[in-house]
Design an enzyme around this catalytic site. Sequence first.
Site, PDB file in Angstrom:
ATOM      1  N   SER A 192       0.841  -1.200   0.000  1.00 21.46           N
ATOM      2  CA  SER A 192       0.000   0.000   0.000  1.00 21.46           C
ATOM      3  C   SER A 192       0.870   1.242   0.000  1.00 21.46           C
ATOM      4  CB  SER A 192      -0.895   0.013   1.242  1.00 21.46           C
ATOM      5  OG  SER A 192      -1.597   1.239   1.359  1.00 21.46           O
ATOM      6  N   TYR A 241      -2.958   0.224  10.597  1.00 20.45           N
ATOM      7  CA  TYR A 241      -3.085  -0.390   9.273  1.00 20.45           C
ATOM      8  C   TYR A 241      -1.824  -0.124   8.454  1.00 20.45           C
ATOM      9  CZ  TYR A 241      -4.277  -0.797   4.345  1.00 20.45           C
ATOM     10  OH  TYR A 241      -4.248  -1.109   3.007  1.00 20.45           O
TER      11      TYR A 241
END
Length: 224
Positions: free
Chosen positions: A136, A148
Amino acid sequence: MSDRTLFITGASSGIGAATARAAVAAGWHVGLMARSADKLDALAQELGSQAMPLPGDATDLESQQDAVARFVAAKGGLDAAFANAGRGLDTPGTEAGDPAEWRAMIDLNIMALLYTARVTLPELKKRKGHLVLTGSAAGKRHIAGSIYGATKWFVHGYAGNMSEEMREWGGRCTVIAPGMVDTPFFSEPKPDKIQPEDIGRAVVFALEQSPTADLREMFIMPTG
């Protein structure tokens, strides 16, 4: 028709399903793993004989072992694996966060990814295969308090380490690092952001690089 084979986790929707479609269009056979058997069956029916549904929980090592074994037995071997399954948090932050939710996210974003690598590497070695990981943009920059994002920093670090390990036997590892993608990951549609099909094409592009090219990272951001 090619007999190249690709195992995908998180395959029932979003990036996983889009990658399956792109891979089948490019001639690959795909093994589709996700918890939603109904969605997998519908996708496999759409894609035809090149797709094999393999319902199961990616956070369960034995479930992944069984899925890969079934796929390899049916197709004769494994050329690539895409550890794509992942999730975010409903309640971000450390002070206000839910430790049970952290655990579920870590189990999927980190442990399930490690399980995919563990169970596929013995087969990938036989064909000098390719491991692709969903990272990501959040794993490339610091975001205030993002747990996250920290799981994706792990993925990026692990991908680099696996690239070094796999090159010893002729294999390759690529991490795909997208920014915001319009997938069910978000509660509201993001039509002006990266589309799942963009990432699916990127995965296939990485897989189909020349054997002399080791494409270790693809960093993809939305134009809007």
